[in-house]
Enzyme design. Sequence first.
Site, mmCIF file in Angstrom:
data_model
loop_
_atom_site.group_PDB
_atom_site.id
_atom_site.type_symbol
_atom_site.label_atom_id
_atom_site.label_comp_id
_atom_site.label_asym_id
_atom_site.label_seq_id
_atom_site.Cartn_x
_atom_site.Cartn_y
_atom_site.Cartn_z
ATOM 1 N N LYS A 17 0.828 -1.227 0.000
ATOM 2 C CA LYS A 17 0.000 0.000 0.000
ATOM 3 C C LYS A 17 0.856 1.267 0.000
ATOM 4 O O LYS A 17 0.550 2.210 -0.720
ATOM 5 C CB LYS A 17 -0.915 0.053 1.231
ATOM 6 C CG LYS A 17 -2.106 -0.878 1.183
ATOM 7 C CD LYS A 17 -3.104 -0.542 2.269
ATOM 8 C CE LYS A 17 -2.525 -0.547 3.672
ATOM 9 N NZ LYS A 17 -2.089 -1.884 4.137
ATOM 10 N N ARG A 173 -1.369 -8.271 13.866
ATOM 11 C CA ARG A 173 -1.957 -7.310 12.933
ATOM 12 C C ARG A 173 -2.731 -8.022 11.831
ATOM 13 O O ARG A 173 -3.775 -7.551 11.390
ATOM 14 C CB ARG A 173 -0.866 -6.411 12.337
ATOM 15 C CG ARG A 173 -0.335 -5.400 13.346
ATOM 16 C CD ARG A 173 1.016 -4.890 12.959
ATOM 17 N NE ARG A 173 0.989 -4.009 11.815
ATOM 18 C CZ ARG A 173 2.011 -3.839 10.977
ATOM 19 N NH1 ARG A 173 3.117 -4.535 11.133
ATOM 20 N NH2 ARG A 173 1.921 -2.989 9.999
HETATM 21 P P1 AMP Z 1 -0.132 1.252 9.104
HETATM 22 O O1 AMP Z 1 1.122 1.991 8.804
HETATM 23 O O2 AMP Z 1 -1.282 1.685 8.241
HETATM 24 O O3 AMP Z 1 0.063 -0.243 9.104
HETATM 25 O O4 AMP Z 1 -0.552 1.659 10.609
HETATM 26 C C1 AMP Z 1 0.302 1.377 11.711
HETATM 27 C C2 AMP Z 1 -0.518 1.301 12.983
HETATM 28 O O5 AMP Z 1 -1.181 2.551 13.228
HETATM 29 C C3 AMP Z 1 -1.634 0.269 12.997
HETATM 30 O O6 AMP Z 1 -1.162 -1.038 13.296
HETATM 31 C C4 AMP Z 1 -2.551 0.832 14.072
HETATM 32 O O7 AMP Z 1 -2.016 0.585 15.369
HETATM 33 C C5 AMP Z 1 -2.470 2.323 13.802
HETATM 34 N N1 AMP Z 1 -3.496 2.767 12.829
HETATM 35 C C6 AMP Z 1 -3.284 3.268 11.571
HETATM 36 N N2 AMP Z 1 -4.431 3.555 10.951
HETATM 37 C C7 AMP Z 1 -5.420 3.238 11.821
HETATM 38 C C8 AMP Z 1 -6.848 3.288 11.764
HETATM 39 N N3 AMP Z 1 -7.504 3.715 10.660
HETATM 40 N N4 AMP Z 1 -7.529 2.876 12.863
HETATM 41 C C9 AMP Z 1 -6.907 2.443 13.972
HETATM 42 N N5 AMP Z 1 -5.574 2.356 14.086
HETATM 43 C C10 AMP Z 1 -4.820 2.749 13.028
#
Ligand code: AMP
Length: 220
Positions: A17, A173
Amino acid sequence: MSERVRLIVFGRQGAGKGTQCTRLAAHYGVPHISTGDMLRAAVRDGTAFGLKAKEYMDAGRLLPDDIMVGLVAERLAHHDAREGWLLDGFPRTTGQAEALVAVTGDESFSMAVNLDVPEEVVIERISSRRVCALDSSHIYSVSRPPKVPGVCDVCGGEVVQRADDTASAVRERLDLYQAETAPLIDWFESRGKLVTVDGNNDPDAVTAALVAAIDAHRAE
Ligand code: AMP
């Protein structure tokens, strides 16, 4: 091609992504709004909010919907998001999707793109992923390191493994994705907004497939 495209991109962690959203945002001329990057910036800044967010992120847990909805609503109100946007990492639950529609109303999203990569492939990808500590959209891997070891080619930041890319956090995750985010597939589908693209290919081929699928959906 920038006329008010409002894209949601979702998919398993490690589906690519970050890389693809950076390219798509440039292609369509819209801001790339990554909730993960926003949270990591707050953690780096050491704000009270950042410290709280870090607890959730290090444990591989989602932050509460109301906090995330507030953060995104505020970001979408910025001037640069008036002509469109690309949301990466939000919504991640059907509750967040409902709230997004409530906040954006008629200006709601154009489509939601599911960047589809099988679970066993993303586990392999995540465990070898390395990112720039200053900007995690600068992405490397064990087999595709920066030119100078440990130093980002783009901005000179330190290249590291994300704290939540360790094996146990990754498993958590992915389970969370299945439980909380996968239901969005049906949610988007039932609204005629779902576009699925196979992300298990080389990055340039995936970008081409994404642009083709997005343009086809826009033309409908
Ligand atoms: P990502 O880089 O998108 O994988 O996000 C890293 C972490 O940020 C996730 O594992 C969540 O802990 C938090 N996070 C990011 N986006 C969200 C969201 N829309 N809702 C809740 N937690 C989020």
